[in-house]
Write a protein that holds these residues in place. Structure first.
Motif, PDB file in Angstrom:
ATOM      1  N   VAL A   1       0.838  -1.199   0.000  1.00 37.13           N
ATOM      2  CA  VAL A   1       0.000   0.000   0.000  1.00 37.13           C
ATOM      3  C   VAL A   1       0.872   1.247   0.000  1.00 37.13           C
ATOM      4  N   PHE A   2       0.537   2.199  -0.874  1.00 32.14           N
ATOM      5  CA  PHE A   2       1.161   3.516  -0.850  1.00 32.14           C
ATOM      6  C   PHE A   2       0.073   4.520  -0.537  1.00 32.14           C
ATOM      7  N   ASP A   3       0.229   5.223   0.582  1.00 31.79           N
ATOM      8  CA  ASP A   3      -0.703   6.270   0.972  1.00 31.79           C
ATOM      9  C   ASP A   3      -0.186   7.579   0.380  1.00 31.79           C
ATOM     10  N   ALA A   4      -0.854   8.052  -0.652  1.00 32.07           N
ATOM     11  CA  ALA A   4      -0.393   9.241  -1.372  1.00 32.07           C
ATOM     12  C   ALA A   4      -0.492  10.500  -0.521  1.00 32.07           C
ATOM     13  N   ASP A   5      -1.388  10.535   0.444  1.00 34.85           N
ATOM     14  CA  ASP A   5      -1.519  11.707   1.302  1.00 34.85           C
ATOM     15  C   ASP A   5      -0.374  11.813   2.296  1.00 34.85           C
ATOM     16  N   SER A   6      -0.071  10.714   2.982  1.00 32.20           N
ATOM     17  CA  SER A   6       0.994  10.744   3.999  1.00 32.20           C
ATOM     18  C   SER A   6       2.356  10.354   3.434  1.00 32.20           C
ATOM     19  N   LYS A   7       2.376   9.939   2.152  1.00 27.94           N
ATOM     20  CA  LYS A   7       3.616   9.516   1.482  1.00 27.94           C
ATOM     21  C   LYS A   7       4.273   8.345   2.209  1.00 27.94           C
ATOM     22  N   SER A   8       3.460   7.394   2.643  1.00 27.94           N
ATOM     23  CA  SER A   8       4.008   6.218   3.328  1.00 27.94           C
ATOM     24  C   SER A   8       3.739   4.953   2.505  1.00 27.94           C
ATOM     25  N   LEU A   9       4.683   4.030   2.591  1.00 23.67           N
ATOM     26  CA  LEU A   9       4.615   2.763   1.873  1.00 23.67           C
ATOM     27  C   LEU A   9       4.720   1.651   2.906  1.00 23.67           C
ATOM     28  N   TYR A  10       3.773   0.719   2.886  1.00 19.95           N
ATOM     29  CA  TYR A  10       3.736  -0.336   3.889  1.00 19.95           C
ATOM     30  C   TYR A  10       3.005  -1.560   3.351  1.00 19.95           C
ATOM     31  N   VAL A  11       3.045  -2.643   4.121  1.00 13.13           N
ATOM     32  CA  VAL A  11       2.329  -3.871   3.775  1.00 13.13           C
ATOM     33  C   VAL A  11       1.138  -3.995   4.723  1.00 13.13           C
ATOM     34  N   GLU A  12      -0.008  -4.299   4.145  1.00 11.95           N
ATOM     35  CA  GLU A  12      -1.221  -4.512   4.930  1.00 11.95           C
ATOM     36  C   GLU A  12      -1.574  -5.990   4.855  1.00 11.95           C
ATOM     37  N   ARG A  13      -1.820  -6.602   6.010  1.00 19.78           N
ATOM     38  CA  ARG A  13      -2.194  -8.017   6.042  1.00 19.78           C
ATOM     39  C   ARG A  13      -3.594  -8.155   6.619  1.00 19.78           C
ATOM     40  N   GLU A  14      -4.443  -8.839   5.870  1.00 16.41           N
ATOM     41  CA  GLU A  14      -5.816  -9.086   6.298  1.00 16.41           C
ATOM     42  C   GLU A  14      -5.991 -10.588   6.488  1.00 16.41           C
ATOM     43  N   VAL A  15      -6.519 -10.959   7.644  1.00 19.02           N
ATOM     44  CA  VAL A  15      -6.773 -12.359   7.938  1.00 19.02           C
ATOM     45  C   VAL A  15      -8.234 -12.489   8.342  1.00 19.02           C
ATOM     46  N   ALA A  16      -8.941 -13.426   7.719  1.00 15.76           N
ATOM     47  CA  ALA A  16     -10.344 -13.685   8.047  1.00 15.76           C
ATOM     48  C   ALA A  16     -10.511 -15.167   8.333  1.00 15.76           C
ATOM     49  N   HIS A  17     -11.321 -15.461   9.327  1.00 14.29           N
ATOM     50  CA  HIS A  17     -11.592 -16.843   9.717  1.00 14.29           C
ATOM     51  C   HIS A  17     -13.102 -16.963   9.882  1.00 14.29           C
ATOM     52  N   LEU A  18     -13.719 -17.850   9.099  1.00 11.05           N
ATOM     53  CA  LEU A  18     -15.163 -18.056   9.130  1.00 11.05           C
ATOM     54  C   LEU A  18     -15.459 -19.495   9.500  1.00 11.05           C
ATOM     55  N   ASP A  19     -16.193 -19.681  10.585  1.00  8.51           N
ATOM     56  CA  ASP A  19     -16.667 -21.003  10.970  1.00  8.51           C
ATOM     57  C   ASP A  19     -18.106 -21.104  10.477  1.00  8.51           C
ATOM     58  N   ALA A  20     -18.324 -21.870   9.398  1.00  8.63           N
ATOM     59  CA  ALA A  20     -19.622 -21.922   8.727  1.00  8.63           C
ATOM     60  C   ALA A  20     -20.615 -22.837   9.417  1.00  8.63           C
ATOM     61  N   GLY A  21     -20.244 -23.423  10.543  1.00  8.73           N
ATOM     62  CA  GLY A  21     -21.165 -24.300  11.270  1.00  8.73           C
ATOM     63  C   GLY A  21     -22.356 -23.528  11.819  1.00  8.73           C
ATOM     64  N   PHE A  22     -23.248 -24.233  12.520  1.00  6.25           N
ATOM     65  CA  PHE A  22     -24.436 -23.620  13.096  1.00  6.25           C
ATOM     66  C   PHE A  22     -24.029 -22.449  13.996  1.00  6.25           C
ATOM     67  N   GLY A  23     -24.616 -21.289  13.750  1.00  7.69           N
ATOM     68  CA  GLY A  23     -24.257 -20.098  14.517  1.00  7.69           C
ATOM     69  C   GLY A  23     -22.842 -19.657  14.243  1.00  7.69           C
ATOM     70  N   GLY A  24     -22.410 -19.801  13.000  1.00  4.33           N
ATOM     71  CA  GLY A  24     -21.031 -19.530  12.594  1.00  4.33           C
ATOM     72  C   GLY A  24     -20.500 -18.176  13.064  1.00  4.33           C
ATOM     73  N   THR A  25     -19.223 -18.139  13.235  1.00  2.00           N
ATOM     74  CA  THR A  25     -18.572 -16.914  13.684  1.00  2.00           C
ATOM     75  C   THR A  25     -17.580 -16.437  12.626  1.00  2.00           C
ATOM     76  N   VAL A  26     -17.346 -15.153  12.631  1.00  3.53           N
ATOM     77  CA  VAL A  26     -16.379 -14.551  11.727  1.00  3.53           C
ATOM     78  C   VAL A  26     -15.397 -13.738  12.551  1.00  3.53           C
ATOM     79  N   ASP A  27     -14.120 -13.951  12.294  1.00  2.00           N
ATOM     80  CA  ASP A  27     -13.067 -13.174  12.931  1.00  2.00           C
ATOM     81  C   ASP A  27     -12.258 -12.537  11.815  1.00  2.00           C
ATOM     82  N   PHE A  28     -12.139 -11.217  11.844  1.00  2.00           N
ATOM     83  CA  PHE A  28     -11.448 -10.485  10.786  1.00  2.00           C
ATOM     84  C   PHE A  28     -10.452  -9.536  11.431  1.00  2.00           C
ATOM     85  N   GLN A  29      -9.186  -9.614  10.993  1.00  2.00           N
ATOM     86  CA  GLN A  29      -8.142  -8.758  11.543  1.00  2.00           C
ATOM     87  C   GLN A  29      -7.336  -8.134  10.413  1.00  2.00           C
ATOM     88  N   THR A  30      -6.963  -6.875  10.599  1.00  2.00           N
ATOM     89  CA  THR A  30      -6.104  -6.177   9.649  1.00  2.00           C
ATOM     90  C   THR A  30      -4.939  -5.578  10.413  1.00  2.00           C
TER      91      THR A  30
END
Length: 96
Positions: free
Chosen positions: A26-55
């Motif tokens: 990612v390059f943020d043109a406003d702040s002139k910063s360059l970095y790596v963004e990591r997104e992790v999502a975990h979905l349990d599709a069972g009954f009453g499934g849960t979602v965990d999302f982290q960035t």
């Protein structure tokens, strides 16, 4: 906020329990910063499934120092080599 993004890596596994992992340069043109963004999502599709999302964001050097060499690491190295290749002409004008 103008963000320029380039995907480095994506992995999805599933189907009952789905895990997704994505890294983006990612390059943020406003702040002139360059970095790596990591997104992790975990979905349990069972009954009453849960979602965990982290960035998380990290410095490029910190990302490259992480254990293991994923396809994201290899893609970032490829991009860096193409930016700093020795046969590049520094006097060449960049047109926009």
């Amino acid at each position: 906020m103008a963000l320029l993004k380039r995907e480095l890596y994506r992995r999805v596994s599933g189907p009952e329990i789905t895990h997704a992992d994505r890294c983006t340069l990612v390059f943020d043109a406003d702040s002139k910063s360059l970095y790596v963004e990591r997104e992790v999502a975990h979905l349990d599709a069972g009954f009453g499934g849960t979602v965990d999302f982290q960035t998380a964001t990290m410095d490029i050097a910190d990302y490259l120092k992480q254990g293991g060499q994923t396809s994201g690491h290899r893609e970032l190295w490829r991009l860096l080599r193409s930016l700093f290749r020795e046969d590049a002409n520094p006097d060449e004008a960049i047109s926009e």
